[in-house]
Design an enzyme around this catalytic site. Structure first.
Site, PDB file in Angstrom:
ATOM      1  N   TYR A  35       6.573  -0.957  -1.925  1.00 55.88           N
ATOM      2  CA  TYR A  35       7.945  -1.754  -1.757  1.00 55.88           C
ATOM      3  C   TYR A  35       8.201  -0.592  -3.192  1.00 55.88           C
ATOM      4  O   TYR A  35       7.793   0.163  -3.658  1.00 55.88           O
ATOM      5  CB  TYR A  35       6.535  -2.950  -2.600  1.00 55.88           C
ATOM      6  CG  TYR A  35       5.926  -2.624  -3.772  1.00 55.88           C
ATOM      7  CD1 TYR A  35       4.630  -1.791  -3.808  1.00 55.88           C
ATOM      8  CD2 TYR A  35       5.991  -3.374  -5.316  1.00 55.88           C
ATOM      9  CE1 TYR A  35       4.566  -1.712  -4.449  1.00 55.88           C
ATOM     10  CE2 TYR A  35       5.788  -3.402  -6.534  1.00 55.88           C
ATOM     11  CZ  TYR A  35       4.138  -2.245  -6.266  1.00 55.88           C
ATOM     12  OH  TYR A  35       3.936  -2.841  -7.054  1.00 55.88           O
ATOM     13  N   ARG A  54      12.216   6.848  -4.781  1.00 64.60           N
ATOM     14  CA  ARG A  54      10.763   7.677  -4.634  1.00 64.60           C
ATOM     15  C   ARG A  54      10.580   6.058  -3.130  1.00 64.60           C
ATOM     16  O   ARG A  54       9.248   6.372  -2.730  1.00 64.60           O
ATOM     17  CB  ARG A  54       9.823   6.597  -5.815  1.00 64.60           C
ATOM     18  CG  ARG A  54       9.035   6.154  -5.696  1.00 64.60           C
ATOM     19  CD  ARG A  54       7.618   5.629  -6.928  1.00 64.60           C
ATOM     20  NE  ARG A  54       8.199   4.386  -7.369  1.00 64.60           N
ATOM     21  CZ  ARG A  54       7.840   4.550  -8.866  1.00 64.60           C
ATOM     22  NH1 ARG A  54       7.327   4.496  -9.828  1.00 64.60           N
ATOM     23  NH2 ARG A  54       8.569   2.727  -9.041  1.00 64.60           N
ATOM     24  N   ARG A 102      -1.221  -7.283  16.740  1.00 61.11           N
ATOM     25  CA  ARG A 102      -2.651  -7.073  15.951  1.00 61.11           C
ATOM     26  C   ARG A 102      -3.550  -5.679  16.617  1.00 61.11           C
ATOM     27  O   ARG A 102      -4.086  -6.274  17.684  1.00 61.11           O
ATOM     28  CB  ARG A 102      -3.612  -7.699  14.935  1.00 61.11           C
ATOM     29  CG  ARG A 102      -5.132  -7.193  14.326  1.00 61.11           C
ATOM     30  CD  ARG A 102      -5.467  -8.217  13.467  1.00 61.11           C
ATOM     31  NE  ARG A 102      -5.875  -7.359  12.594  1.00 61.11           N
ATOM     32  CZ  ARG A 102      -7.005  -6.698  12.353  1.00 61.11           C
ATOM     33  NH1 ARG A 102      -7.703  -6.170  13.546  1.00 61.11           N
ATOM     34  NH2 ARG A 102      -7.336  -6.276  11.166  1.00 61.11           N
ATOM     35  N   LYS A 150       3.989   4.229  -3.270  1.00 62.56           N
ATOM     36  CA  LYS A 150       3.756   2.872  -3.838  1.00 62.56           C
ATOM     37  C   LYS A 150       3.408   2.561  -2.788  1.00 62.56           C
ATOM     38  O   LYS A 150       4.109   0.719  -1.920  1.00 62.56           O
ATOM     39  CB  LYS A 150       5.247   2.811  -4.833  1.00 62.56           C
ATOM     40  CG  LYS A 150       5.307   1.088  -4.995  1.00 62.56           C
ATOM     41  CD  LYS A 150       6.066   1.539  -6.580  1.00 62.56           C
ATOM     42  CE  LYS A 150       6.532   0.409  -6.991  1.00 62.56           C
ATOM     43  NZ  LYS A 150       4.827  -0.276  -7.673  1.00 62.56           N
ATOM     44  N   GLU A 182      -4.019   5.660 -14.599  1.00 63.48           N
ATOM     45  CA  GLU A 182      -2.623   4.628 -15.264  1.00 63.48           C
ATOM     46  C   GLU A 182      -3.315   3.065 -16.019  1.00 63.48           C
ATOM     47  O   GLU A 182      -4.089   2.562 -15.331  1.00 63.48           O
ATOM     48  CB  GLU A 182      -1.598   5.063 -14.483  1.00 63.48           C
ATOM     49  CG  GLU A 182      -2.787   4.251 -13.273  1.00 63.48           C
ATOM     50  CD  GLU A 182      -0.805   4.869 -11.859  1.00 63.48           C
ATOM     51  OE1 GLU A 182      -0.083   4.747 -12.147  1.00 63.48           O
ATOM     52  OE2 GLU A 182      -1.776   4.984 -10.674  1.00 63.48           O
ATOM     53  N   LEU A 207       0.700   6.938  -9.615  1.00 63.68           N
ATOM     54  CA  LEU A 207       1.676   6.892  -9.096  1.00 63.68           C
ATOM     55  C   LEU A 207       2.956   7.130  -9.857  1.00 63.68           C
ATOM     56  O   LEU A 207       2.340   7.601 -11.250  1.00 63.68           O
ATOM     57  CB  LEU A 207       2.400   5.570  -9.314  1.00 63.68           C
ATOM     58  CG  LEU A 207       3.991   5.178  -8.046  1.00 63.68           C
ATOM     59  CD1 LEU A 207       3.270   4.872  -7.062  1.00 63.68           C
ATOM     60  CD2 LEU A 207       4.658   3.429  -9.308  1.00 63.68           C
TER      61      LEU A 207
HETATM   62  N1  PMP Z   1       1.459   2.767 -12.505  1.00 63.77           N
HETATM   63  C1  PMP Z   1       1.566   1.642 -11.296  1.00 63.77           C
HETATM   64  C2  PMP Z   1      -0.114   2.154 -10.391  1.00 63.77           C
HETATM   65  C3  PMP Z   1       2.417   1.433 -10.975  1.00 63.77           C
HETATM   66  O1  PMP Z   1       2.440  -0.143 -10.510  1.00 63.77           O
HETATM   67  C4  PMP Z   1       3.887   0.657 -11.378  1.00 63.77           C
HETATM   68  C5  PMP Z   1       4.724  -0.338 -11.379  1.00 63.77           C
HETATM   69  N2  PMP Z   1       5.354  -0.085 -10.360  1.00 63.77           N
HETATM   70  C6  PMP Z   1       3.624   2.321 -12.912  1.00 63.77           C
HETATM   71  C7  PMP Z   1       3.024   3.244 -13.113  1.00 63.77           C
HETATM   72  C8  PMP Z   1       5.023   2.020 -13.540  1.00 63.77           C
HETATM   73  O2  PMP Z   1       6.457   2.516 -12.509  1.00 63.77           O
HETATM   74  P1  PMP Z   1       8.177   2.803 -12.298  1.00 63.77           P
HETATM   75  O3  PMP Z   1       8.158   3.107 -14.103  1.00 63.77           O
HETATM   76  O4  PMP Z   1       8.552   3.549 -11.615  1.00 63.77           O
HETATM   77  O5  PMP Z   1       7.844   1.094 -12.668  1.00 63.77           O
END
Ligand code: PMP
Length: 285
Positions: A35, A54, A102, A150, A182, A207
């Site tokens: 996503y 991304r 499945r 993601k 994070e 991410l």
């Molecule tokens: N880390 C994670 C695990 C996230 O889910 C997000 C939100 N998408 C971010 C960092 C921040 O990424 P972005 O600045 O691209 O929204």
């Protein structure tokens, strides 16, 4: 009166109540999908090209064909924003490996990915939490080893965020081997007593935040000192400032980490300045 919510599903704009996905969708069965989320401010998409890049990369990493060109994605997003008269909020794009009986192995190549898009109204620039600052709790990072993708497999983040909800705070920072990886849905930053911005370097452990990249560009333009390195929970608890970044929070000052008050318990000057710079950039388009 607000108009009914319109969503996008596999080529059609539909009323929310009419958009249905099969129980055999691999997103539902296996979390086999990707996503992406872009913010909308003043009715315009924020830093959208980077989010679409991304999305393309994440899809490639798990071998799902990107069903749309970047121009097509942007056209669909713009149309969805217009149909929902969205002024401020988020656009979600979700792509799964499609619908098939499945079976763990990939379905045949002619099975089309499922594409879902929807909007959410949200005060991203006008979020009152930015005035007081957010509190965070720390939790163990229990995720898999490809956090640079993601993926819609967000169970660890759901559990982390619920710890924050239980503690009555806004976000959870995930910790691995003593270092902050994070936030559950954001990138973590601290500011040292020497006014150095610190955030974890990119790797498969986190991410690659699009807002992170924009904030690092803005920090360089403002001649701020930046270090991309690991930082421990201990260092974060003793930091002069802390904040987190994401498409949905922009730059969010942090005023407490667990039971440690950060700064004077108020948003710090660098976090506030970077938030302003980011919002100016977003509005400038
Ligand atoms: N880390 C994670 C695990 C996230 O889910 C997000 C939100 N998408 C971010 C960092 C921040 O990424 P972005 O600045 O691209 O929204």
């Amino acid at each position: 009166m607000t108009s009914p919510r319109t969503v996008y599903l596999n080529g059609a704009f539909l009323p929310f109540a009419e958009a249905h996905v099969s129980i055999m969708d691999r997103g539902f069965l296996f979390a086999d999908g990707i996503y992406e989320v872009s913010a909308v401010l003043d009715g315009k998409l924020v830093d959208n090209a980077a989010h679409l890049a991304r999305l393309d990369r994440s899809l490639g990493e798990i071998g799902i064909r990107n069903p749309h060109t970047l121009a097509e994605w942007e056209g669909l997003e713009t149309e969805l924003v217009a149909r929902n008269a969205l002024d401020e909020g988020l656009v979600y794009m979700q792509v799964t490996r499609g619908v098939y009986e499945r079976d763990f192995g990939f379905p045949p190549a002619d099975v089309p990915p499922t594409v879902v898009m929807f909007t959410q109204g949200k005060k991203v620039a006008g979020n009152p939490l930015a005035e007081t600052g957010a509190k965070v709790v720390t939790v163990e990072d229990i995720r898999w080893k490809r956090r640079d993708i993601k993926s819609v497999a967000l169970l660890a983040q759901v559990l982390a965020k619920q710890e924050a909800v239980k503690a009555g705070v806004a976000e959870a920072w995930m910790v691995e081997d003593g270092a902050v990886t994070e936030g559950s849905s954001s990138t973590a930053f601290i500011v040292t007593k020497e006014r150095v911005l610190v955030t974890r370097p990119l790797s498969t452990a986190l991410l690659p935040g699009i807002t992170r990249a924009a904030v690092l560009r803005l920090a360089a333009e403002a001649d701020l000192r930046v270090e991309e390195r690991l930082f421990s929970v201990e260092e974060a608890r003793g930091a002069a400032e802390a904040f987190y970044t994401s498409a949905s929070a922009f730059v969010m000052p942090v005023v407490a980490i667990d039971d440690a008050v950060i700064g004077e318990g108020r948003p710090g000057p660098l976090a506030r300045r970077l938030r302003e710079l980011y919002i100016d950039m977003a509005r400038a388009g």
